[in-house]
Write an enzyme that holds these catalytic residues in place. Structure first.
Site, mmCIF file in Angstrom:
data_model
loop_
_atom_site.group_PDB
_atom_site.id
_atom_site.type_symbol
_atom_site.label_atom_id
_atom_site.label_comp_id
_atom_site.label_asym_id
_atom_site.label_seq_id
_atom_site.Cartn_x
_atom_site.Cartn_y
_atom_site.Cartn_z
ATOM 1 N N ASP A 36 0.843 -1.193 0.000
ATOM 2 C CA ASP A 36 0.000 0.000 0.000
ATOM 3 C C ASP A 36 0.873 1.235 0.000
ATOM 4 O OD1 ASP A 36 -2.294 -1.373 0.046
ATOM 5 O OD2 ASP A 36 -2.872 -0.880 2.104
ATOM 6 N N LYS A 58 0.930 2.927 -7.508
ATOM 7 C CA LYS A 58 1.620 3.426 -8.708
ATOM 8 C C LYS A 58 1.970 2.234 -9.569
ATOM 9 C CE LYS A 58 4.734 6.209 -6.581
ATOM 10 N NZ LYS A 58 6.088 6.548 -6.366
ATOM 11 N N MET A 173 -11.746 6.154 8.241
ATOM 12 C CA MET A 173 -12.034 6.801 6.953
ATOM 13 C C MET A 173 -13.098 7.895 7.095
ATOM 14 S SD MET A 173 -11.868 3.671 4.243
ATOM 15 C CE MET A 173 -12.697 2.436 5.215
HETATM 16 N N1 SAH Z 1 -6.801 -1.959 7.214
HETATM 17 C C1 SAH Z 1 -6.580 -0.727 7.921
HETATM 18 C C2 SAH Z 1 -7.652 0.304 7.660
HETATM 19 C C3 SAH Z 1 -7.721 0.759 6.252
HETATM 20 S S1 SAH Z 1 -8.912 2.007 6.011
HETATM 21 C C4 SAH Z 1 -6.444 -1.014 9.418
HETATM 22 O O1 SAH Z 1 -6.763 -2.107 9.876
HETATM 23 O O2 SAH Z 1 -5.980 -0.128 10.130
HETATM 24 C C5 SAH Z 1 -7.948 3.452 6.187
HETATM 25 C C6 SAH Z 1 -8.335 4.176 7.442
HETATM 26 O O3 SAH Z 1 -7.619 3.656 8.542
HETATM 27 C C7 SAH Z 1 -7.983 5.642 7.422
HETATM 28 O O4 SAH Z 1 -8.966 6.414 6.772
HETATM 29 C C8 SAH Z 1 -7.937 5.948 8.898
HETATM 30 O O5 SAH Z 1 -9.230 6.089 9.432
HETATM 31 C C9 SAH Z 1 -7.352 4.684 9.455
HETATM 32 N N2 SAH Z 1 -5.896 4.779 9.622
HETATM 33 C C10 SAH Z 1 -4.967 3.979 9.082
HETATM 34 N N3 SAH Z 1 -3.735 4.335 9.504
HETATM 35 C C11 SAH Z 1 -3.910 5.383 10.326
HETATM 36 C C12 SAH Z 1 -3.030 6.195 11.093
HETATM 37 N N4 SAH Z 1 -1.703 5.985 11.088
HETATM 38 N N5 SAH Z 1 -3.550 7.181 11.836
HETATM 39 C C13 SAH Z 1 -4.868 7.394 11.861
HETATM 40 N N6 SAH Z 1 -5.741 6.669 11.161
HETATM 41 C C14 SAH Z 1 -5.271 5.662 10.413
#
Ligand code: SAH
Length: 504
Positions: A36, A58, A173
């Protein structure tokens, strides 16, 4: 032939140490890594040097970043018999589309495994001091996505159900629609004064967090400069943020500190800086390489017994000499007739690891300190072997010679500029660094060579040196040295930097 296989691996959010041990093993063994865009690039340092890295954001060959293309690539590479890691932020099955990828693999009859990750839903609040459950405040939590079509009739029902859920509400999100989400929750019956928090770029050097009443939380977050990605937390537990915000309170939190060492050596200082909350930016300025021609070194190793002392001025010299002894069929008994001097703790422990106890180690871990200690011991007429790098200065052997020693210098290893170092350095400087560390004169020399001796690029950057000799070298190039650690050791350097930035 090995059967190809795809591993959907969760990288955890932010902090690259949140990767699981299983994820680490899979990364180390991968032939291909499709990652990612949002993951910490330091994770990719674990990969084999010959790994094929694909940024899923990309795509090569003009293929857009669609889910179908990603799945297709995974299937293609696994079909070639490769071990493919699909590295995703957080957990692959939590809003990560891991489920869809697993289904596509299953349909294509490609073997796959899941390596769960630490999800941001839990870890990001944790890095802001918010426990999602708490005996006094919440007996459960709900995780939802904020990336939904608000205003669609079926969503309205959802929000009222969500607003009635007991316990903590975690919204991923949701940043770009935070205002709408908060209004929807309040309209659906959440009290306006429910405690809430928003944490953006959690578990990274750029983490920012705010807490307060639900109805004012978005304004506070905007004022404090939060941005995506962010986690929104609603519920009583958000109150704890104010008292338990441990990560942002670490002494070097948010500081980007450049570590200039050879790749193999940087990790100790970087790890200590990370422990203090800093973001270590590792710039490999030197790479230690073995000699191309061992003739001279070998001839000295065969006549070690003709020397009174072997003086080691770095751990690299120890590894090079001891490694070569073993390779040529000798072993540590070769040191039996000679005394061994080590410049400092790293060097003497490298010796000890190989079964050799240093006879002499100066109080000051510098080559001058070592020279003084040897002179004090008595070097008149003594034969001293000095295994060193191809770029060592002559100061140390000269000062021994001026005290009557017979010094033989021999190249034991080479130092070269690693590939890509210049680009990495310029990128890091552009992104901004708070401090730069130098752990030996050669790291200064090498860095300045990478910068074409343009010290102006480092103006405004705090310069931290491990000891007085390194500091003198830095000054001689026109750098203003701000920090010299008390003891010439990595832990002391890290502590001195922490003291500098906290003013303690
Ligand atoms: N699979 C990921 C989530 C993907 S959706 C997981 O389990 O964490 C992407 C969302 O995750 C972002 O919009 C945000 O809400 C959250 N997110 C991921 N990394 C983050 C970070 N370092 N700080 C804050 N929110 C984060």
């Amino acid at each position: 032939m090995n059967e190809g296989r795809v591993y959907l691996v969760g990288a955890g959010p932010g902090d690259p140490e949140l990767l699981t041990l299983r994820g680490l093993r899979l990364l180390r063994n991968a032939d291909v890594v499709v990652h990612d865009r949002l993951i910490d690039m330091r994770l990719l340092d674990h990969c084999r040097p010959d790994v094929e890295l694909v940024d899923a954001g990309k795509f090569p060959g003009g293929r857009g970043q669609t889910q179908a293309n990603i799945s297709e690539l995974l299937i293609e590479r696994a079909g070639e018999g490769k071990r493919v890691v699909r590295l995703k932020g957080g957990d692959p099955f939590i809003f990560g589309r891991g489920g869809e990828e697993a289904e596509a693999l299953r349909n294509a009859r490609i073997p796959y495994e899941i390596s769960p990750g630490v999800t941001s839903a839990v870890a990001v609040p944790a890095y802001a001091g918010i426990p999602l459950t708490h005996r006094d405040h919440a007996s459960g939590f709900t995780v939802i996505t904020g990336n939904v079509a608000l205003g669609r009739p079926e969503m309205d029902t959802d929000w009222s159900a969500v607003a009635r859920m007991p316990g903590t509400l975690v919204i991923l999100m949701g940043w770009s629609r935070a205002e709408e989400i908060v209004s929807a929750l309040i309209a659906a019956g959440k009290p306006r004064d429910t405690p809430a928090a928003i944490v953006s770029r959690g578990a990274t050097a750029d983490q920012k967090s705010v807490s307060g009443r639900l109805d004012g939380i978005v304004i506070s977050a905007e004022r404090a400069g939060l941005g995506a990605p962010a986690v929104i937390v609603v519920g009583e537990v958000a109150r704890l943020h104010e008292r338990l915000n441990w990560y942002e309170e670490l002494p070097l939190f948010g500081r980007r500190i450049m570590v200039t060492r050879s790749r193999t050596q940087a990790s100790v200082l970087s790890a200590r800086l990370a422990e203090l909350g800093a973001y270590p930016v590792e710039i490999p300025t030197i790479e230690i390489r073995t000699l191309e021609d061992f003739t001279e070194l070998d001839s000295y190793l065969r006549k070690l017994s003709e020397f009174d002392w072997v003086a080691f001025t770095s751990a690299n010299a120890v590894s090079a000499v001891c490694g070569r002894l073993m390779e040529t069929g000798m072993d540590m008994r070769a040191f039996h007739p000679v005394k061994v001097a080590a410049v400092g703790r790293a060097t003497s422990s490298e010796l000890l690891n190989r079964g050799v106890r240093a006879d002499l180690m100066p109080d000051r871990a510098t080559s001058n300190g070592l020279a003084s200690a040897l002179v004090e011991y008595g070097v008149g007429g003594k034969r001293i072997l000095l295994p060193r790098s191809d770029i060592a200065t002559t100061q140390f052997p000269d000062s021994l010679r001026s005290n009557g020693a017979i010094v033989s210098e021999v190249e034991a290893y080479r130092t070269v500029t690693p590939d890509g170092a210049i680009t990495a350095l310029r990128e890091a400087i552009c992104q901004g660094v708070d401090a730069i560390t130098f752990t030996s004169s050669s790291t200064v020399t090498n860095l300045l060579r990478l910068l074409d001796h343009d010290v102006s690029l480092l103006s405004g950057v705090t310069v931290a040196c491990i000891g007085p000799v390194t500091a003198a070298t830095a000054s001689s190039y026109g750098l203003k040295v701000d920090i010299v650690s008390r003891v010439a050791a990595t832990y002391s350097l890290a502590d001195a930097i922490a003291e500098h930035f906290t003013g303690q």
